[in-house]
Enzyme design. Structure first.
Site, mmCIF file in Angstrom:
data_model
loop_
_atom_site.group_PDB
_atom_site.id
_atom_site.type_symbol
_atom_site.label_atom_id
_atom_site.label_comp_id
_atom_site.label_asym_id
_atom_site.label_seq_id
_atom_site.Cartn_x
_atom_site.Cartn_y
_atom_site.Cartn_z
ATOM 1 C CG PHE A 130 -2.441 1.489 1.381
ATOM 2 C CD1 PHE A 130 -2.968 1.239 0.531
ATOM 3 C CD2 PHE A 130 -1.562 2.286 1.703
ATOM 4 C CE1 PHE A 130 -3.589 2.424 0.528
ATOM 5 C CE2 PHE A 130 -2.373 3.444 1.544
ATOM 6 C CZ PHE A 130 -3.059 3.622 1.067
ATOM 7 C CG ASP A 215 5.313 3.706 1.376
ATOM 8 O OD1 ASP A 215 5.227 3.770 2.478
ATOM 9 O OD2 ASP A 215 4.780 3.399 0.711
ATOM 10 C CE LYS A 244 -0.483 5.286 7.681
ATOM 11 N NZ LYS A 244 -1.720 6.017 7.587
#
Length: 394
Positions: A130, A215, A244
């Protein structure tokens, strides 16, 4: 008119938070929830952390936004701090993880363009990954549930099984720009790459002049007990996307790169209206103040070990439900023998505990990084009670 004012793209639960206190969320009715979801690994200092709140409030009263047409003392200071504490030589600030990954993709492609090889534009990515919800980042994943209805997607991506080094190697050709990979897949089910896999990808990149793009949007920023998860593996990337936890709840992301990897990112090649705004920079500095303090990372590791041990002791009492545990530090996943989403709803609605579902019937355990022993005890008590009261699907 039947459509809701908020576009109905989320199947929202009945929990409606209006306030947060440390590791707890409080909803409209006053009900309290132990928050071991942390906004999906975002609120790494919990809710209302005094140092973070003061930094944001002080900056908001001083200067919130100017455009990137002007010098940025705030952005320069935070970028230098990230450079000083990571592999990187340069940083581009974004507002989200998806934007950080987009910048990373562009940086990798532009590197080869600058070196006279514009044909090297293909990134090899990995199944069940993702990377975000933009057209570029959904093109980088093979998951039909995110791609359906958005075709035609962007070309330039090939997909290999995660943690399969030879399959990844077999896809390398004259058009390959590099690899894009999560060291620990989050949405894909808290699947940590093996050391042999990540080290092998680094070796392939070195051999063929390719970019290793990580990532670390979910697994980065102290979540695993290191500033970035790749540090566990003894390798360094060329480019890294982070977000995040880096803002502690304030929208902030960044693309980090070495000087060599960023050689193509010159005037006019990329931009952002809000990226690097003074308010976001203040939030980022406050987060780093806390997580870079002596002993913080070690505390995350120790807390993660205690939490894992408590789960390992509890799970055999409910072996009809739990299959195993995955992850590193305070990025843990409970593998279930049945639907993880149904169980997450059960613990939320009946036991006041917030968790997050993931692929492969995994429940993500992503608490704030500053939880204490009593939070672990409360979590285990609630989780055990939820497991005991849960009725397995027929």
């Amino acid at each position: 008119m039947t459509i809701t004012a908020l576009m109905p793209v989320y199947p929202r639960s009945g929990v409606r938070p209006v306030r947060g206190e440390g590791s707890y969320l409080i909803d409209e009715s006053g009900a309290r929830y132990l928050d071991f979801a942390s906004g999906i690994a975002v609120n790494i200092l919990g809710h209302g952390h005094p140092h973070l709140i003061k930094a944001i409030a002080d900056q908001a009263a001083t200067l919130m936004h100017v455009s990137n047409l002007y010098g940025s003392p705030q952005g320069e200071a935070l970028a230098q701090r990230l450079v000083d504490n990571s592999f990187a030589d340069t940083v581009f600030f974004t507002n989200s993880g998806a934007e950080a990954v987009e910048c990373a993709i562009k940086t990798a492609r532009r590197y080869h363009f600058a070196n006279g090889h514009p044909e090297r534009q293909k990134l090899i990515t990995f199944k069940n990954a993702f990377h975000g919800r933009t057209l570029g980042t959904i093109s980088a994943t093979d998951q039909p549930k995110m791609r359906e209805g958005f075709e035609p997607l962007l070309p330039g991506f090939d997909y290999a099984p995660f943690d399969d080094l030879e399959a990844a190697r077999a896809l390398v050709d004259a058009h390959t720009a590099g690899f894009l990979v999560e060291p620990i897949q989050g949405e894909g089910g808290i699947r940590a790459a093996s050391p042999e896999f990540l080290k092998g990808l680094r070796e392939i990149c070195d051999e063929h002049g390719l970019m290793l793009v990580l990532d670390e949007v979910q697994c980065g920023v102290a979540r695993t007990g290191k500033l970035y998860a790749h540090e566990h593996y003894g390798i360094t990337p060329d480019i890294l996307a982070t977000a995040k936890g880096i803002g502690g709840g304030f929208p902030l992301g960044a693309c980090l790169a070495t000087e060599e990897a960023a050689k193509g990112m010159v005037f006019g090649t990329h931009g952002s209206t809000y990226g690097g705004n003074p308010l976001a920079m203040a939030a980022g500095q406050a987060v780093l103040d806390v997580i870079l303090a002596p002993g913080f990372m070690e505390q995350v590791t120790a807390t993660g070990d205690r939490l894992r041990a408590a789960l390992e002791q509890m799970m055999p009492n409910h072996d009809q439900l739990f299959e195993g545990i995955r992850g590193k530090g305070l990025m843990l996943g409970l593998k279930l023998k049945s639907d993880s989403r149904a169980f997450v709803a059960h613990v939320r609605d009946n036991h006041g505990l917030l968790l997050v579902a993931a692929g492969e019937n995994v429940v993500r355990v992503l608490p704030p990084l500053n939880i204490e022993e009593h939070h672990i005890n409360e979590f285990i008590e609630k989780l055990s009670a939820a497991a005991a009261s849960y009725e397995l699907p027929a």
